[in-house]
Design an enzyme around this catalytic site. Structure first.
Site, PDB file in Angstrom:
ATOM      1  N   LYS A 196       0.846  -1.202   0.000  1.00  0.00           N
ATOM      2  CA  LYS A 196       0.000   0.000   0.000  1.00  0.00           C
ATOM      3  C   LYS A 196       0.881   1.251   0.000  1.00  0.00           C
ATOM      4  O   LYS A 196       2.085   1.175   0.273  1.00  0.00           O
ATOM      5  CB  LYS A 196      -0.916  -0.016   1.223  1.00  0.00           C
ATOM      6  CG  LYS A 196      -0.180   0.036   2.556  1.00  0.00           C
ATOM      7  CD  LYS A 196      -1.128  -0.253   3.724  1.00  0.00           C
ATOM      8  CE  LYS A 196      -0.385  -0.210   5.046  1.00  0.00           C
ATOM      9  NZ  LYS A 196      -1.224  -0.733   6.156  1.00  0.00           N
TER      10      LYS A 196
ATOM     11  N   TYR B  48      18.171  28.624   8.525  1.00  0.00           N
ATOM     12  CA  TYR B  48      16.971  29.337   8.989  1.00  0.00           C
ATOM     13  C   TYR B  48      16.901  29.341  10.515  1.00  0.00           C
ATOM     14  O   TYR B  48      17.152  28.324  11.167  1.00  0.00           O
ATOM     15  CB  TYR B  48      15.705  28.659   8.473  1.00  0.00           C
ATOM     16  CG  TYR B  48      15.397  28.948   7.028  1.00  0.00           C
ATOM     17  CD1 TYR B  48      15.137  30.248   6.594  1.00  0.00           C
ATOM     18  CD2 TYR B  48      15.330  27.920   6.102  1.00  0.00           C
ATOM     19  CE1 TYR B  48      14.834  30.506   5.264  1.00  0.00           C
ATOM     20  CE2 TYR B  48      15.021  28.169   4.772  1.00  0.00           C
ATOM     21  CZ  TYR B  48      14.775  29.462   4.363  1.00  0.00           C
ATOM     22  OH  TYR B  48      14.474  29.709   3.050  1.00  0.00           O
TER      23      TYR B  48
HETATM   24  C1  LIG Z   1      -0.470  -1.740   6.778  1.00  0.00           C
HETATM   25  C2  LIG Z   1      -1.015  -3.011   7.301  1.00  0.00           C
HETATM   26  C3  LIG Z   1      -0.178  -4.105   7.547  1.00  0.00           C
HETATM   27  C4  LIG Z   1       1.331  -4.026   7.435  1.00  0.00           C
HETATM   28  O1  LIG Z   1       1.831  -3.460   8.626  1.00  0.00           O
HETATM   29  P1  LIG Z   1       3.408  -3.396   8.913  1.00  0.00           P
HETATM   30  O2  LIG Z   1       3.493  -2.912  10.311  1.00  0.00           O
HETATM   31  O3  LIG Z   1       3.955  -2.422   7.939  1.00  0.00           O
HETATM   32  O4  LIG Z   1       3.928  -4.751   8.705  1.00  0.00           O
HETATM   33  C5  LIG Z   1      -0.757  -5.301   7.926  1.00  0.00           C
HETATM   34  N1  LIG Z   1      -2.094  -5.401   8.093  1.00  0.00           N
HETATM   35  C6  LIG Z   1      -2.929  -4.362   7.905  1.00  0.00           C
HETATM   36  C7  LIG Z   1      -4.384  -4.540   8.127  1.00  0.00           C
HETATM   37  C8  LIG Z   1      -2.419  -3.137   7.517  1.00  0.00           C
HETATM   38  O5  LIG Z   1      -3.239  -2.104   7.339  1.00  0.00           O
END
Ligand SMILES: *Cc1c(COP(=O)(O)O)cnc(C)c1O
Length: 362
Positions: free
Chosen positions: A33, A258
């Protein structure tokens, strides 16, 4: 050409995926994702295509992008559909679909899908974000099966605190899950990266046919604040690098950048790096945040600006114009930079923009 870039090591990605499989003993959905946490979802999915049991994304837009790029394996929508009319595309492309709320269950019942769906039925075992209440879980399972619209159901939940290695909450969540699924015979999926890496005991009910959902670990970053043995076997996938574009010698008591947030304590050689918060480097990284210059450790000084940041070259006489700077990667861990900046490696990766991604097979 501006020298800022992110090198993506696809061999390391494959290594990390394999590690998730080996330490869990289960099937693994590669979570890609948010453009594979900033690493480029299409290229990462292509690199894993041969190996991966499937992929997981946040929404149908992300799933379609993978299908259009020729990714053929299972793709799970981690939040299912946001509107019922997505079901037509879900059916057409064979996407797998989380059901986390009763309204989604009802939408499936009312829908006109003809090719039965694969549903991942999500239980709220204690995170209290999404997922069905334990008291509604079995009824939802039976309604889905009875709908005639669902061919297969995977039982799923998510841990809120698996990154805290001394916290009993994950074990409590597992107990809630076990209670809620009593008597149901189906594949299960519980563990994200911290649970895969740090909680083998949470996987004791998993069969080889069950599923883990590794995300951050695929990209080689640890989800833990402390050192952890299995996480130490991960290989960082992304190297964010740039070059020194300007150098100046300052006497003591001169401000840099800055807000004059850094004032030289001694005569200081300051290097300016073509990297800033517009690239996704965290603006809140303070003086002292580690960087690597021509392979030598040094530190950030002063405020990070939009396109540039400053580093201390005082102890690196050989470094200068054109020196290579690693902001994070195989030597400077993204998790360490994140900790300095009050962030997490997840956010650092997702914030990456403007810099070109350059892929190598390692
Ligand atoms: C994003 C997500 C994961 C992966 O999580 P990580 O901590 O990056 O391994 C797994 N399950 C769900 C439902 C998620 O939304």
């Amino acid at each position: 050409m501006r020298p800022a870039r992110a090198l993506i090591d696809l061999q390391a990605l494959r290594h990390n995926y394999q590690l998730a499989r080996e330490v869990s003993g289960a099937k693994a959905l590669a979570v890609v994702k948010a453009d594979a946490y900033g690493h480029g979802a299409v290229r990462c999915a292509q690199a894993l295509q041969e190996q991966a049991d499937g992929f997981a994304v946040a929404c149908i837009e992300e799933a379609l992008q993978l299908r259009e790029a020729g990714i053929r394996g299972p793709i799970l929508l981690l939040e299912g559909f946001f509107e019922a009319d997505e079901l037509a595309l879900i059916e057409q492309h064979g996407f797998w679909c989380v059901v986390h709320s009763l309204w989604q269950l009802e939408a499936i019942e009312r829908s006109s899908v003809r090719k039965p769906l694969t549903v991942w039925l999500k239980l709220d075992s204690g995170m209290h974000r999404v997922g069905l209440h334990p008291a509604d879980y079995q009824a939802a399972y039976r309604r889905l099966l009875a709908s005639g619209k669902v061919a297969k159901i995977v039982l799923m939940s998510h841990f809120a605190r698996a990154d805290e290695l001394d916290c009993p909450r994950s074990t409590e969540q597992l107990a809630v899950f076990e209670q809620a699924r009593q008597g149901l015979v189906a594949e299960i999926s519980l563990r994200n990266s911290p649970a895969v890496l740090g909680w083998p005991q949470l996987g004791y009910k998993e069969q080889a046919s069950d599923w883990v959902r590794p995300g951050i670990m695929l990209y080689g970053a640890t989800p833990f604040e402390q050192v952890q043995a299995v996480a130490a076997q991960l290989q960082p996938v992304m190297t964010l690098e740039s070059k020194i574009i300007s150098v100046r010698e300052l006497p003591a008591d001169e401000p840099v950048g800055y807000g004059a947030r850094f004032v030289t304590e001694r005569p200081t050689r300051v290097g300016v790096v073509a990297m800033g918060y517009a690239d996704g480097y965290p603006r809140h990284a303070p003086t002292g945040t580690p960087v690597l210059i021509d392979g030598q450790p040094s530190r950030l000084i002063g405020r990070v600006s939009m396109d540039m940041l400053c580093v201390d070259l005082s102890d690196l006489p050989a470094a200068g114009l054109g020196s290579r700077v690693e902001l994070w990667g195989k030597q400077v861990l993204a998790s360490d930079v994140a900790a300095c900046a009050g962030s997490i490696p997840y956010q650092l990766f997702c914030n990456l923009r403007r810099v070109p991604l350059l892929y190598s097979e390692g």
